[in-house]
Design a protein around this motif. Structure first.
Motif, mmCIF file in Angstrom:
data_model
loop_
_atom_site.group_PDB
_atom_site.id
_atom_site.type_symbol
_atom_site.label_atom_id
_atom_site.label_comp_id
_atom_site.label_asym_id
_atom_site.label_seq_id
_atom_site.Cartn_x
_atom_site.Cartn_y
_atom_site.Cartn_z
ATOM 1 N N ARG A 42 33.565 -25.370 0.809
ATOM 2 C CA ARG A 42 34.544 -26.092 1.658
ATOM 3 C C ARG A 42 35.101 -26.909 0.731
ATOM 4 O O ARG A 42 36.458 -27.012 0.886
ATOM 5 C CB ARG A 42 33.412 -27.057 2.623
ATOM 6 N N ASP A 66 37.670 -20.777 4.000
ATOM 7 C CA ASP A 66 37.903 -21.955 4.022
ATOM 8 C C ASP A 66 39.179 -22.084 3.545
ATOM 9 O O ASP A 66 39.666 -23.495 3.751
ATOM 10 C CB ASP A 66 36.286 -22.817 3.618
ATOM 11 N N ARG A 81 29.616 -21.338 9.036
ATOM 12 C CA ARG A 81 31.547 -21.922 9.147
ATOM 13 C C ARG A 81 32.818 -21.503 10.025
ATOM 14 O O ARG A 81 32.739 -22.399 10.397
ATOM 15 C CB ARG A 81 31.618 -21.895 7.611
ATOM 16 N N ALA A 106 31.359 -23.251 13.472
ATOM 17 C CA ALA A 106 31.747 -24.930 13.017
ATOM 18 C C ALA A 106 33.316 -25.382 12.771
ATOM 19 O O ALA A 106 33.848 -26.479 13.261
ATOM 20 C CB ALA A 106 30.800 -25.945 11.377
ATOM 21 N N ALA A 107 34.152 -24.617 12.467
ATOM 22 C CA ALA A 107 35.276 -24.995 11.659
ATOM 23 C C ALA A 107 36.805 -25.589 13.337
ATOM 24 O O ALA A 107 37.188 -26.255 12.469
ATOM 25 C CB ALA A 107 35.826 -23.559 10.612
ATOM 26 N N GLY A 134 36.144 -29.205 13.264
ATOM 27 C CA GLY A 134 36.584 -30.275 11.861
ATOM 28 C C GLY A 134 35.046 -30.522 11.438
ATOM 29 O O GLY A 134 35.566 -31.201 10.550
ATOM 30 N N TYR A 135 34.116 -29.082 11.260
ATOM 31 C CA TYR A 135 33.064 -29.348 9.948
ATOM 32 C C TYR A 135 33.712 -27.787 8.871
ATOM 33 O O TYR A 135 33.864 -26.958 9.550
ATOM 34 C CB TYR A 135 32.148 -28.928 10.635
#
Length: 177
Positions: free
Chosen positions: A100, A133, A169, A172-173, A176-177
């Protein structure tokens, strides 16, 4: 009802894992890009990036995730490439610690140099997450990314672990993670 839902989720997970393992990205061709970005951490990544740079497939190369103690001169000696190549055309990104932050570091570097395209080099099993990412970090910036995967022979645990990292990912993306 709940048991059917659980069974469906298990089937979807299994199919997703099969697709993930059977469709690992491949090396790109000799397309020209403005820049090359190599994510550290896997065999053959830096060699592939330097070969593309030496073939004038891009103007400049970023090694994202380089150890803070590594210097260009050391890399030139270790890779057997001319020190002049590193002096003129290689930048060491030493701020990132994971995929990330590789994406964040890379996006800043690409924007600072006003590049419009980049070749992303990482290992085949790592490419889906790394590319995702980086796409997210560059959203709306108009920079085209050419995935250039280094072939490997990943074991089951590598694929299993990376598939779950990729899924997490993706989940979560949006938060905002």
């Amino acid at each position: 009802m709940i048991s059917r839902l659980i069974a469906l989720l298990i089937v979807l997970w299994g199919l997703g894992f099969a697709v993930f393992t059977l469709t690992l990205p491949r090396p790109a061709g000799n397309e020209q890009t403005d820049a090359i970005v190599v994510l550290t951490g896997g065999a053959g990544r830096l060699d592939r990036g330097l070969a593309m740079l030496a073939q004038h497939r891009a103007q400049r190369l970023l090694v994202s995730g380089a150890d803070r103690t590594v210097r260009k001169k050391e890399l030139a000696l270790r890779t057997g490439r001319p020190e002049a190549l590193f002096d003129c055309c290689v930048d060491l990104g030493q701020e990132s610690v994971d995929t990330r932050t590789n994406a964040t570091e890379t996006a800043k570097w690409l924007l600072a140099h006003h590049y419009h395209s980049a070749r992303l080099i990482t290992t085949d099993w790592h490419m889906p997450r790394a590319h995702s990412d980086l796409d997210r970090a560059l959203a709306g910036k108009g920079i085209a990314i050419l995935p250039d995967a280094v072939r490997s022979q990943p074991g089951f645990m590598t694929l299993f672990t990376e598939y779950h990292k990729y899924l997490l990912r993706r989940i979560a993306a949006p938060f905002g993670y």
